[in-house]
Design a protein around this motif. Structure first.
Motif, PDB file in Angstrom:
ATOM      1  N   LEU A   1     -14.356-115.637 -40.462  1.00  0.00           N
ATOM      2  CA  LEU A   1     -13.662-114.350 -40.341  1.00  0.00           C
ATOM      3  C   LEU A   1     -14.304-113.383 -39.351  1.00  0.00           C
ATOM      4  N   VAL A   2     -15.618-113.400 -39.219  1.00  0.00           N
ATOM      5  CA  VAL A   2     -16.256-112.441 -38.302  1.00  0.00           C
ATOM      6  C   VAL A   2     -15.795-112.666 -36.859  1.00  0.00           C
ATOM      7  N   PRO A   3     -15.824-113.894 -36.335  1.00  0.00           N
ATOM      8  CA  PRO A   3     -15.281-114.076 -34.978  1.00  0.00           C
ATOM      9  C   PRO A   3     -13.781-113.771 -34.907  1.00  0.00           C
ATOM     10  N   ALA A   4     -13.043-114.117 -35.975  1.00  0.00           N
ATOM     11  CA  ALA A   4     -11.599-113.853 -35.990  1.00  0.00           C
ATOM     12  C   ALA A   4     -11.311-112.355 -35.948  1.00  0.00           C
ATOM     13  N   ALA A   5     -12.233-111.543 -36.464  1.00  0.00           N
ATOM     14  CA  ALA A   5     -12.025-110.090 -36.471  1.00  0.00           C
ATOM     15  C   ALA A   5     -11.869-109.543 -35.058  1.00  0.00           C
ATOM     16  N   PHE A   6     -12.551-110.152 -34.091  1.00  0.00           N
ATOM     17  CA  PHE A   6     -12.450-109.679 -32.708  1.00  0.00           C
ATOM     18  C   PHE A   6     -11.090-110.009 -32.104  1.00  0.00           C
ATOM     19  N   TRP A   7     -10.424-111.005 -32.647  1.00  0.00           N
ATOM     20  CA  TRP A   7      -9.091-111.371 -32.169  1.00  0.00           C
ATOM     21  C   TRP A   7      -8.003-110.606 -32.920  1.00  0.00           C
ATOM     22  N   VAL A   8      -8.201-110.408 -34.224  1.00  0.00           N
ATOM     23  CA  VAL A   8      -7.189-109.740 -35.050  1.00  0.00           C
ATOM     24  C   VAL A   8      -7.214-108.225 -34.847  1.00  0.00           C
ATOM     25  N   GLY A   9      -8.402-107.654 -34.771  1.00  0.00           N
ATOM     26  CA  GLY A   9      -8.514-106.203 -34.646  1.00  0.00           C
ATOM     27  C   GLY A   9      -7.940-105.708 -33.335  1.00  0.00           C
ATOM     28  N   ARG A  10      -7.171-104.633 -33.416  1.00  0.00           N
ATOM     29  CA  ARG A  10      -6.528-104.088 -32.220  1.00  0.00           C
ATOM     30  C   ARG A  10      -7.437-103.131 -31.460  1.00  0.00           C
ATOM     31  N   ASP A  11      -8.453-102.617 -32.133  1.00  0.00           N
ATOM     32  CA  ASP A  11      -9.420-101.727 -31.481  1.00  0.00           C
ATOM     33  C   ASP A  11     -10.762-101.878 -32.191  1.00  0.00           C
ATOM     34  N   ALA A  12     -11.750-101.178 -31.692  1.00  0.00           N
ATOM     35  CA  ALA A  12     -13.108-101.317 -32.234  1.00  0.00           C
ATOM     36  C   ALA A  12     -13.171-100.917 -33.703  1.00  0.00           C
ATOM     37  N   LEU A  13     -12.394 -99.916 -34.099  1.00  0.00           N
ATOM     38  CA  LEU A  13     -12.421 -99.464 -35.488  1.00  0.00           C
ATOM     39  C   LEU A  13     -11.880-100.545 -36.427  1.00  0.00           C
ATOM     40  N   GLN A  14     -10.794-101.200 -36.030  1.00  0.00           N
ATOM     41  CA  GLN A  14     -10.253-102.278 -36.862  1.00  0.00           C
ATOM     42  C   GLN A  14     -11.214-103.457 -36.932  1.00  0.00           C
ATOM     43  N   VAL A  15     -11.831-103.800 -35.826  1.00  0.00           N
ATOM     44  CA  VAL A  15     -12.803-104.899 -35.822  1.00  0.00           C
ATOM     45  C   VAL A  15     -13.944-104.567 -36.774  1.00  0.00           C
ATOM     46  N   LEU A  16     -14.443-103.352 -36.700  1.00  0.00           N
ATOM     47  CA  LEU A  16     -15.520-102.920 -37.582  1.00  0.00           C
ATOM     48  C   LEU A  16     -15.075-102.950 -39.041  1.00  0.00           C
ATOM     49  N   LEU A  17     -13.872-102.529 -39.320  1.00  0.00           N
ATOM     50  CA  LEU A  17     -13.337-102.546 -40.684  1.00  0.00           C
ATOM     51  C   LEU A  17     -13.218-103.983 -41.199  1.00  0.00           C
ATOM     52  N   LEU A  18     -12.698-104.868 -40.371  1.00  0.00           N
ATOM     53  CA  LEU A  18     -12.545-106.269 -40.778  1.00  0.00           C
ATOM     54  C   LEU A  18     -13.900-106.919 -41.064  1.00  0.00           C
ATOM     55  N   ILE A  19     -14.858-106.687 -40.196  1.00  0.00           N
ATOM     56  CA  ILE A  19     -16.200-107.239 -40.423  1.00  0.00           C
ATOM     57  C   ILE A  19     -16.851-106.538 -41.614  1.00  0.00           C
ATOM     58  N   GLY A  20     -16.624-105.246 -41.742  1.00  0.00           N
ATOM     59  CA  GLY A  20     -17.218-104.479 -42.834  1.00  0.00           C
ATOM     60  C   GLY A  20     -16.806-104.971 -44.207  1.00  0.00           C
ATOM     61  N   VAL A  21     -15.531-105.317 -44.387  1.00  0.00           N
ATOM     62  CA  VAL A  21     -15.114-105.783 -45.711  1.00  0.00           C
ATOM     63  C   VAL A  21     -15.681-107.173 -46.008  1.00  0.00           C
ATOM     64  N   VAL A  22     -15.899-107.976 -44.983  1.00  0.00           N
ATOM     65  CA  VAL A  22     -16.534-109.281 -45.188  1.00  0.00           C
ATOM     66  C   VAL A  22     -17.983-109.083 -45.640  1.00  0.00           C
TER      67      VAL A  22
END
Length: 127
Positions: A47-68
């Motif tokens: 999921l951490v690498p996938a967050a960089f593809w799914v997230g539309r901006d830095a905040l979403q990427v951080l949120l996706l990695i943060g919940v993991v």
């Protein structure tokens, strides 16, 4: 009678080194002894690498990695609680059973929250 623990550190760089050492030992113990932690860590590796593809901006990427990371933290705390409970007694005790159930419930809520965040971000990305 002194209330100061002989195990408490006194600060300085030695304290920092010891803290990092204890943290590494904790992560190693979790990986070695906790199947749930290993499973969630495997999920994090995906999921951490996938967050960089799914997230539309830095905040979403951080949120996706943060919940993991949040799920991993809650799992570590649950595992610590279970280890302490098992050190006290391996026999059935209603309060220890309740404590273990509460820890498990915390992990479930963290997983559900993580899934909700990921689903919301996937929806925003693809729909």
């Amino acid at each position: 009678m002194s209330t100061n623990s002989p195990y408490k550190s006194h600060g300085g760089f030695g304290r920092l080194f010891n803290a990092l050492s204890y943290s590494a030992k904790g992560l190693k113990a979790a990986f070695r002894h906790e199947a749930a932690f290993r499973q969630e860590l495997l999920l994090a590796v995906v999921l951490v690498p996938a967050a960089f593809w799914v997230g539309r901006d830095a905040l979403q990427v951080l949120l996706l990695i943060g919940v993991v990371v949040f799920v991993l933290i809650v799992e570590l705390l649950n595992s610590a609680l279970e280890a302490v409970a098992d050190a006290v007694t391996l026999e059935h005790h209603p309060l220890i059973g309740r404590a273990k159930d509460l820890g498990s419930a915390a992990v479930l809520l963290a997983l559900l929250f993580g899934a909700a965040v990921w689903l919301a971000c996937l929806y925003l990305r693809f729909f």
